[in-house]
Design a protein around this motif. Sequence first.
Motif: not given
Length: 198
Positions: A32, A35, A92, A95
């Motif tokens: 993350s 991302i 985030v 995704e």
Amino acid sequence: MTYFLGLTGGIASGKSTADDFFKKKNIPIIDSDLIAHKIMEVGQAGYQAVVDYFGSKILTDNQTINRRKLGEIVFNDQAKLKKLNSLTHPLVHQEIKRQMEQYRLNQEKLVVIDVPLLFESGFESLCDGVLVISISPELQLKRLMKRNNFTEKEALSRINNQMPLSEKEKRATYVVANTGTINDLEKRLSDLLQKIGR
Ligand SMILES: CC(C)(COP(=O)(O)OP(=O)(O)OC[C@H]1O[C@@H](n2cnc3c(N)ncnc32)[C@H](O)[C@@H]1O)[C@@H](O)C(=O)NCCC(=O)NCCS
Ligand SMILES: Nc1ncnc2c1ncn2[C@@H]1O[C@H](COP(=O)(O)OP(=O)(O)OP(=O)(O)O)[C@@H](O)[C@H]1O
């Protein structure tokens, strides 16, 4: 069924170092931090929203977001950190969920989701288990100052903007201490994989 193992800990407790081990074992990682960086690249969905709010003072000469500068602002002002989170976290999470769905469709056995703010953002409900990488506050401060070339004040402002690591340990399914060498950490993670049975 894919087993989604959430991976979290404190800043600089060793999550990326744990990711390196899982990668060596060919276990996919949803990262993350990566991302969050991508959605804030020029032209991406998070970029304009962040620049609109924080202004051009957070930009480098070539118009990219200067993360060190943005970090200095938000880790010294909780209201601004909250705002940054509100601009970035929905993107985030979207995704992460997209990548999870892909792995589920591919019938991947085990996927690690590295989310530094896993408990803070209620992400544990999407995981089958949560692994916390823990270290002592002294070692955390030392490693963070060394890795980021931070002063003690800079490092503490980041540490203090997260849920205490001791609280994360209480909420974890598995806790792995990263207090020894990287080899020790890898051995412990290897034992954990046996335990999870994947
Ligand atoms: C504040 C920013 C610009 C600082 O960038 P920088 O390159 O210095 O740090 P990086 O992104 O590599 O993060 C390093 C670590 O800082 C900690 N951290 C990052 N964002 C946050 C946050 N919003 N709150 C508390 N800790 C955070 C995490 O432990 C993370 O692993 C950047 O972290 C950011 O944009 N954060 C908001 C998005 C976010 O919450 N990302 C975390 C994953 S969702
Ligand atoms: N067992 C260890 N012994 C010595 N150094 C270590 C060990 N584990 C990690 N480190 C170092 O400590 C620093 C922090 O580790 P790492 O980057 O993996 O933390 P992180 O939890 O991913 O951090 P962040 O929250 O910022 O993403 C790095 O410089 C890493 O090389």
